[in-house]
Design an enzyme around this catalytic site. Structure first.
Site, PDB file in Angstrom:
ATOM      1  N   GLY A  46     109.659  33.433  -9.237  1.00 38.28           N
ATOM      2  CA  GLY A  46     110.580  34.292  -8.512  1.00 38.28           C
ATOM      3  C   GLY A  46     111.926  34.303  -9.205  1.00 38.28           C
ATOM      4  O   GLY A  46     112.249  33.385  -9.961  1.00 38.28           O
ATOM      5  N   GLN A  51     120.911  35.595  -9.831  1.00 39.57           N
ATOM      6  CA  GLN A  51     120.597  34.736 -10.986  1.00 39.57           C
ATOM      7  C   GLN A  51     120.747  35.463 -12.317  1.00 39.57           C
ATOM      8  O   GLN A  51     120.750  34.819 -13.366  1.00 39.57           O
ATOM      9  CB  GLN A  51     119.159  34.197 -10.879  1.00 39.57           C
ATOM     10  CG  GLN A  51     118.967  33.226  -9.727  1.00 39.57           C
ATOM     11  CD  GLN A  51     117.542  32.701  -9.729  1.00 39.57           C
ATOM     12  OE1 GLN A  51     116.649  33.314  -9.160  1.00 39.57           O
ATOM     13  NE2 GLN A  51     117.329  31.567 -10.378  1.00 39.57           N
ATOM     14  N   CYS A  89     114.586  25.329 -10.048  1.00 36.35           N
ATOM     15  CA  CYS A  89     115.244  26.636 -10.019  1.00 36.35           C
ATOM     16  C   CYS A  89     115.662  26.987 -11.437  1.00 36.35           C
ATOM     17  O   CYS A  89     116.200  26.148 -12.150  1.00 36.35           O
ATOM     18  CB  CYS A  89     116.468  26.570  -9.108  1.00 36.35           C
ATOM     19  SG  CYS A  89     117.400  28.112  -9.076  1.00 36.35           S
ATOM     20  N   LEU A  90     115.412  28.223 -11.833  1.00 35.02           N
ATOM     21  CA  LEU A  90     115.773  28.666 -13.185  1.00 35.02           C
ATOM     22  C   LEU A  90     117.274  28.589 -13.422  1.00 35.02           C
ATOM     23  O   LEU A  90     117.711  28.540 -14.563  1.00 35.02           O
ATOM     24  CB  LEU A  90     115.278  30.103 -13.413  1.00 35.02           C
ATOM     25  CG  LEU A  90     113.749  30.283 -13.381  1.00 35.02           C
ATOM     26  CD1 LEU A  90     113.386  31.764 -13.421  1.00 35.02           C
ATOM     27  CD2 LEU A  90     113.082  29.539 -14.524  1.00 35.02           C
ATOM     28  N   HIS A 131     113.236  30.466  -0.957  1.00 36.75           N
ATOM     29  CA  HIS A 131     114.128  30.101  -2.070  1.00 36.75           C
ATOM     30  C   HIS A 131     114.960  31.314  -2.502  1.00 36.75           C
ATOM     31  O   HIS A 131     116.173  31.205  -2.725  1.00 36.75           O
ATOM     32  CB  HIS A 131     113.260  29.561  -3.216  1.00 36.75           C
ATOM     33  CG  HIS A 131     114.009  29.123  -4.430  1.00 36.75           C
ATOM     34  ND1 HIS A 131     114.058  27.806  -4.833  1.00 36.75           N
ATOM     35  CD2 HIS A 131     114.722  29.821  -5.355  1.00 36.75           C
ATOM     36  CE1 HIS A 131     114.787  27.721  -5.943  1.00 36.75           C
ATOM     37  NE2 HIS A 131     115.191  28.931  -6.289  1.00 36.75           N
ATOM     38  N   GLU A 132     114.296  32.479  -2.604  1.00 35.40           N
ATOM     39  CA  GLU A 132     115.026  33.682  -3.047  1.00 35.40           C
ATOM     40  C   GLU A 132     116.036  34.134  -2.004  1.00 35.40           C
ATOM     41  O   GLU A 132     117.148  34.532  -2.346  1.00 35.40           O
ATOM     42  CB  GLU A 132     114.054  34.837  -3.351  1.00 35.40           C
ATOM     43  CG  GLU A 132     113.032  34.587  -4.426  1.00 35.40           C
ATOM     44  CD  GLU A 132     113.575  33.927  -5.682  1.00 35.40           C
ATOM     45  OE1 GLU A 132     114.789  33.996  -5.949  1.00 35.40           O
ATOM     46  OE2 GLU A 132     112.777  33.311  -6.389  1.00 35.40           O
ATOM     47  N   HIS A 135     119.029  32.165  -2.293  1.00 33.36           N
ATOM     48  CA  HIS A 135     119.884  32.639  -3.392  1.00 33.36           C
ATOM     49  C   HIS A 135     120.783  33.784  -2.933  1.00 33.36           C
ATOM     50  O   HIS A 135     121.950  33.856  -3.315  1.00 33.36           O
ATOM     51  CB  HIS A 135     119.035  33.156  -4.560  1.00 33.36           C
ATOM     52  CG  HIS A 135     118.662  32.117  -5.577  1.00 33.36           C
ATOM     53  ND1 HIS A 135     119.587  31.374  -6.270  1.00 33.36           N
ATOM     54  CD2 HIS A 135     117.454  31.716  -6.046  1.00 33.36           C
ATOM     55  CE1 HIS A 135     118.963  30.552  -7.121  1.00 33.36           C
ATOM     56  NE2 HIS A 135     117.662  30.740  -6.994  1.00 33.36           N
TER      57      HIS A 135
HETATM   58 CO    CO Z   1     116.215  29.651  -7.950  1.00 34.07          CO
END
Ligand code: CO
Length: 165
Positions: A46, A51, A89-90, A131-132, A135
């Protein structure tokens, strides 16, 4: 399509409350395509618009062996249960944390064509949607880690034990 640069902590955009999208135009369509390409290149499941530096309520997701999809202006309308997950998380490279999240959620929003969608999710898809949406509200999974011993450094290139979202 183009690869976008993934923003890492402490970039302020990651802590902003993202704005609702009112007009799904060509710019949004291109952003969706670029975000999908960027997520796939990073082996994520995702990616949320903040991000990649866009403070907009938009995320793309892709479960293993499934097609990618976008969700615009997502909202959790129902959540239940609890699951313990090890999450990465990226935007927080090199770490993973053990956290608790609702086990199932129902999320409503719009698809990339502006059509209303409603997703009933559990397990990884529920985790990724939660999670998204975090964000989009300026929240990160590390805020949910209860103690320092539940946040680990991860080996480079060992993405197997957790998912980056
Ligand atoms: Co993330």
């Amino acid at each position: 399509m183009a690869l976008l640069s993934i923003r890492h902590l402490p970039e302020p955009v990651l802590r902003e409350k993202a704005k609702k999208i009112s007009n799904i135009d060509g710019t949004i369509q291109k952003l969706i395509d670029d975000m999908i390409e960027t997520m796939q290149q990073a082996n994520g499941v995702g990616l949320a618009a903040p991000q990649v530096g866009a403070s907009l309520r938009l995320a793309v997701l892709q479960m293993p062996e499934e097609e990618p999809f976008a969700i615009i202006n997502p909202e959790i309308v129902k959540s239940s249960g609890e699951q313990e997950v090890v999450e990465g998380c990226l935007s927080v490279p090199g770490y993973a944390g053990e956290i608790k999240r609702p086990a199932s959620v129902t999320v409503k929003g719009l698809d990339r064509n502006g059509k209303s969608i409603r997703i009933k999710a559990s397990d990884l898809l529920a985790e990724a949607l939660e999670h998204e949406i975090d964000h989009l509200n300026g929240n990160l999974y590390i805020d949910r880690v209860e103690s320092n011993d539940k946040l680990y450094k991860t080996e480079q290139n060992s993405e197997d034990e957790h998912q980056s979202i």
